[in-house]
Write a protein that holds these residues in place. Structure first.
Motif, PDB file in Angstrom:
ATOM      1  N   MET A   1      70.126  92.951  10.524  1.00 47.64           N
ATOM      2  CA  MET A   1      69.058  93.721   9.880  1.00 47.64           C
ATOM      3  C   MET A   1      69.369  93.966   8.409  1.00 47.64           C
ATOM      4  O   MET A   1      68.529  93.775   7.552  1.00 47.64           O
ATOM      5  CB  MET A   1      68.902  95.076  10.628  1.00 47.64           C
ATOM      6  CG  MET A   1      67.755  95.910  10.122  1.00 47.64           C
ATOM      7  SD  MET A   1      66.202  95.082  10.243  1.00 47.64           S
ATOM      8  CE  MET A   1      65.272  95.959   9.016  1.00 47.64           C
ATOM      9  N   GLU A   3      71.437  92.279   6.666  1.00 47.30           N
ATOM     10  CA  GLU A   3      71.508  91.003   5.950  1.00 47.30           C
ATOM     11  C   GLU A   3      70.133  90.576   5.480  1.00 47.30           C
ATOM     12  O   GLU A   3      69.968  90.073   4.355  1.00 47.30           O
ATOM     13  CB  GLU A   3      72.065  89.911   6.863  1.00 47.30           C
ATOM     14  CG  GLU A   3      73.478  90.169   7.276  1.00 47.30           C
ATOM     15  CD  GLU A   3      73.829  89.335   8.496  1.00 47.30           C
ATOM     16  OE1 GLU A   3      74.951  89.437   8.976  1.00 47.30           O
ATOM     17  OE2 GLU A   3      72.934  88.566   8.945  1.00 47.30           O
ATOM     18  N   VAL A   4      69.186  90.765   6.401  1.00 49.58           N
ATOM     19  CA  VAL A   4      67.812  90.385   6.048  1.00 49.58           C
ATOM     20  C   VAL A   4      67.356  91.172   4.829  1.00 49.58           C
ATOM     21  O   VAL A   4      66.802  90.616   3.874  1.00 49.58           O
ATOM     22  CB  VAL A   4      66.859  90.632   7.240  1.00 49.58           C
ATOM     23  CG1 VAL A   4      65.428  90.393   6.822  1.00 49.58           C
ATOM     24  CG2 VAL A   4      67.227  89.724   8.391  1.00 49.58           C
ATOM     25  N   THR A   7      69.105  89.861   1.776  1.00 50.30           N
ATOM     26  CA  THR A   7      68.589  88.554   1.338  1.00 50.30           C
ATOM     27  C   THR A   7      67.253  88.716   0.624  1.00 50.30           C
ATOM     28  O   THR A   7      67.041  88.160  -0.458  1.00 50.30           O
ATOM     29  CB  THR A   7      68.414  87.616   2.555  1.00 50.30           C
ATOM     30  OG1 THR A   7      69.582  87.707   3.360  1.00 50.30           O
ATOM     31  CG2 THR A   7      68.182  86.208   2.109  1.00 50.30           C
ATOM     32  N   LEU A   8      66.390  89.499   1.254  1.00 52.46           N
ATOM     33  CA  LEU A   8      65.071  89.651   0.643  1.00 52.46           C
ATOM     34  C   LEU A   8      65.181  90.358  -0.703  1.00 52.46           C
ATOM     35  O   LEU A   8      64.479  90.018  -1.659  1.00 52.46           O
ATOM     36  CB  LEU A   8      64.148  90.432   1.598  1.00 52.46           C
ATOM     37  CG  LEU A   8      63.729  89.665   2.860  1.00 52.46           C
ATOM     38  CD1 LEU A   8      62.946  90.554   3.802  1.00 52.46           C
ATOM     39  CD2 LEU A   8      62.894  88.453   2.508  1.00 52.46           C
ATOM     40  N   ARG A  31      56.506  92.201   5.687  1.00 53.17           N
ATOM     41  CA  ARG A  31      57.312  92.797   4.627  1.00 53.17           C
ATOM     42  C   ARG A  31      56.746  92.293   3.313  1.00 53.17           C
ATOM     43  O   ARG A  31      56.581  91.100   3.112  1.00 53.17           O
ATOM     44  CB  ARG A  31      58.754  92.305   4.808  1.00 53.17           C
ATOM     45  CG  ARG A  31      59.775  92.988   4.026  1.00 53.17           C
ATOM     46  CD  ARG A  31      59.870  94.439   4.442  1.00 53.17           C
ATOM     47  NE  ARG A  31      60.719  95.150   3.523  1.00 53.17           N
ATOM     48  CZ  ARG A  31      62.032  95.243   3.668  1.00 53.17           C
ATOM     49  NH1 ARG A  31      62.625  94.687   4.685  1.00 53.17           N
ATOM     50  NH2 ARG A  31      62.725  95.912   2.782  1.00 53.17           N
TER      51      ARG A  31
END
Lengths: 96, 604
Positions: A1, A3-4, A7-8, A31
């Motif tokens: 979670m 990491e996402v 990254t974003l 998102r």
């Protein structure tokens, strides 16, 4: 979670990136960094376009598949990374 | 009125057969015309009756059933939400979103495609692939197009007279370049036919059929020049040594001519306008050994006079015949004279005494120096055309030219630089060919060699734009040529390259000159030590005859050696050939300058 998220966030922080949108299979922006109406518009239109592009690539060569879609316009570039269920859309202004 | 005729038949006779009988006609009623009735009518004359000879058509209207259409739009509102969710409900949507985000599949997918996305974003940031890369290259390609150098003839102006004369000199009109003045004369000594026309013409380039204007001198003109400041004035040097000037507004006769007593004694081969405040100064050169200065307002006598005596004594018997002049407006104090003997003399105008006027000489040609011109871009270098070669000189090197062409088969009769490109010059030859030389491209051969006509070409002049040139031939035919754009557009770096080339050659010659000087000094000092008295005598006063005898001996020696070599070769090749044939063969091999002495030797 996390990491996402990272990254974003990293993508959004890149030079020239105006906004990012994650869209699911039904066209709902999961998102987004842009406002709702714009996100919905992008989601709806690019979803259809991606479908069309994918089917075009498949028609030409059934072994082939669509990996990435870039639309370069006068003002900026719209990049779409398709997946079976989700869609990642980024809008970047590439002029240096 | 009623006219009634009653037919009756008895009832008992009904149904009986008809019995026909003839009887004559009976007049029952005779109605005569009643002219009173005519009062009720008027005569109509004429009667208009319309007739048409066409298909008869009828007009029809049909109306179809109405088709009704309506414009409608569809507005997509957010969709895709599950049925039980109300999209306007903020909380519900947020909750749904959060649920999706927690899905593992979602996370994996996002990681994957986000990586791809990042790569592309970075790519965009790294280089702008749609930048205009090839803008400059396109321009360069256009400039460096590999077109072959070429020239084509645009117009030919023929001498309209029966007896053809040589076009000895050409001059372009100073503004606009639409007119060309051509001087006609016959340069062959005493071969001019009696009925030869003396006129020279001014041609309009567009009209080759008839000259625009005729100039009528007293004697044929050998040279003709437009005044660069005033395009109506021309000066001409004539065959009998007089100078005349014309004003084109005043007609065909010369306005004034120099008197015979004070003019040249030989044909005036060249006359040039000088740069002065009044714009009326000229100077002229002739093979009688003098260079005269004139003011055209007062042609009664020359303003100045210089005798081309290389010993600087002003002795006219020793003088060299001047056949070409050179004057550059950027160097108004210097001028150069090309002589019949092959020397180029550089002179200073401002010198006080005639001895100081002649500064230095350049020797190199074997025959008359027909053309002499400084390079318009590099005035220190000048071109001379004479005998069978064209040479380029540098002012500082007096012993020899810095660059020269090979010896051609035909004599070179005139030449000039291109006014737009420092490395291009043109020469014309006795066999009627025009050579275009580009020294940056090729030094050994002309870049372009064109045969303009069958007879010798005597003069050539390039227009100021460098694109057109005119050349005059022995039969009076002036040809106007256009050269390809590659030869008249300045290439990049051209000036730098040409100046480098000239400097290189100048340096080479300087080194050679220094070496020669050293060698000469050494020789002189050596011979002085051994035979002081004798050497002094022979050095200073070795007579001309002795020199000639020595030269002849050396010459025969060389010829003998050559002949020996050839004789041996012939013997090896064919032993059966007779002796006479052998000798004839060898005679043919000998060069042009064979004198009668050599001939007698052979017979012995």
């Amino acid at each position: 979670m996390a990491e996402v998220e990272d990254t974003l966030k990293r993508i959004q922080a890149q030079h020239g990136v105006i906004g990012t949108i994650v869209v699911n299979g039904e066209g709902i922006p999961i998102r987004t960094t842009l406002d709702n109406s714009t996100s919905v518009q992008y989601a709806g239109l690019l979803h259809q376009l991606t479908m069309k592009a994918r089917s075009a690539v498949r028609d030409i060569d059934p072994q082939n598949e669509l990996t990435f879609l870039r639309i370069r316009s006068k003002k900026h570039e719209i990049m779409v990374a398709p997946d079976k269920e989700y869609l990642l859309i980024a809008i970047q202004n590439p002029s240096e | 009125m009623e006219i009634v005729y009653v037919y009756t038949k008895k009832r008992s006779e009904f149904g009986r057969q008809c019995n026909f009988s003839d009887r004559p006609a009976e007049l029952h009623v005779d109605i005569l015309p009643d002219s009173s009735l005519a009062a009720n009518f008027t005569v109509r004359d004429p009667c208009n009756v319309t007739i048409q000879c066409a298909d008869e058509m009828s007009e029809h209207e049909v109306n179809t059933e109405r088709f009704e259409s309506e414009s409608r739009g569809i507005n997509h509102v957010e969709g895709g939400w599950p049925k039980d969710l109300n999209p306007d409900d903020m909380e519900a949507t947020i909750r749904y979103r959060k649920k999706v985000e927690k899905d593992e599949h979602y996370q994996n997918t996002i990681m994957q495609i986000a990586g791809l996305m990042e790569h592309c974003i970075r790519q965009n940031n790294a280089t702008d692939i749609y930048e205009d890369f090839l803008e400059d290259e396109d321009e360069e390609d256009v400039e460096e197009s590999e077109e072959q150098p070429s020239a084509k003839t645009i117009n030919v102006f023929r001498d309209p007279n029966e007896v053809k004369r040589t076009a000895t000199s050409l001059s372009w009109h100073p503004d606009g370049n639409h007119k060309l003045a051509v001087a006609y004369s016959s340069l062959e000594f005493q071969r001019a036919p009696n009925d030869m026309n003396f006129d020279s013409y001014i041609w309009d380039i567009e009209n080759p059929n008839k000259p625009e204007m005729t100039l009528k001198p007293v004697c044929p003109l050998v040279c003709l020049e437009y005044n660069p400041k005033d395009s109506h004035i021309l000066i001409g040097g004539s065959y009998n040594g007089q100078i005349a000037y014309w004003d084109t507004r005043k007609g065909s006769q010369p306005v004034e001519m120099s008197p015979i007593e004070f003019s040249h004694r030989d044909p005036v081969y060249k006359a040039i306008w000088l740069q002065s405040k009044t714009g009326t100064d000229i100077f002229s050169a002739s093979t009688d050994g003098q260079v005269l200065w004139w003011d055209i307002r007062k042609m009664s006598e020359p303003t100045e006079r210089l005798v081309m005596d290389p010993t600087k004594k002003g002795n006219i018997d020793n003088s060299l015949g001047a056949i070409s002049l050179e004057f550059e407006t950027t160097m108004p104090t210097k001028f150069m004279v090309g002589t019949e003997q092959g020397l180029v003399v550089s002179c200073n105008r401002k010198a006080k005494t005639p001895a100081e006027k002649i500064v230095c000489t350049y020797s190199g040609h074997h025959g008359p120096v027909y053309a002499l011109q400084r390079n318009p871009f590099f005035p220190k270098n000048f071109l001379t055309v004479g005998d069978w070669t064209a040479r380029i000189w540098s002012e500082d090197i007096k012993e020899s030219s810095i660059m020269w062409t090979k010896y051609h088969i035909a004599h070179l009769l005139d030449g000039c630089w291109s006014p737009v490109r420092p490395s291009v010059f043109f020469t014309v030859k006795m066999d009627g060919t025009l050579d275009v030389w580009d020294i940056l491209f090729k030094q050994n051969d002309p870049t372009l060699c064109l045969k303009v006509c069958d007879e010798a070409l005597y003069s050539i002049k390039v227009q100021d734009n460098g694109r057109f040139l005119a050349c005059g031939s022995q039969l009076g035919t002036t040809t106007l040529l256009e050269i390809s754009s590659g030869l008249c557009s300045l290439q990049k770096n051209e000036k730098a390259l040409v100046s480098e080339m000239f400097e290189r050659e100048t340096k080479r010659e300087k080194i050679l000159e220094a070496r020669h000087r050293e060698m000469r000094l050494k020789e002189r000092s050596r011979s002085e030590q051994s035979r002081e008295d004798e050497m002094k005598e022979t050095d200073g006063e070795e007579s001309v005859e002795e020199l000639v005898a020595r030269a002849e001996k050396e010459f025969f020696h060389i010829i003998e050696n050559e002949r020996m070599k050839e004789r041996n070769e012939e013997k090896d090749k064919d032993q059966e050939k007779g002796v006479c044939e052998e000798k004839d063969f060898q005679e043919e091999h000998e060069t042009n300058g064979v004198s009668s002495f050599v001939r007698t030797e052979i017979s012995l």
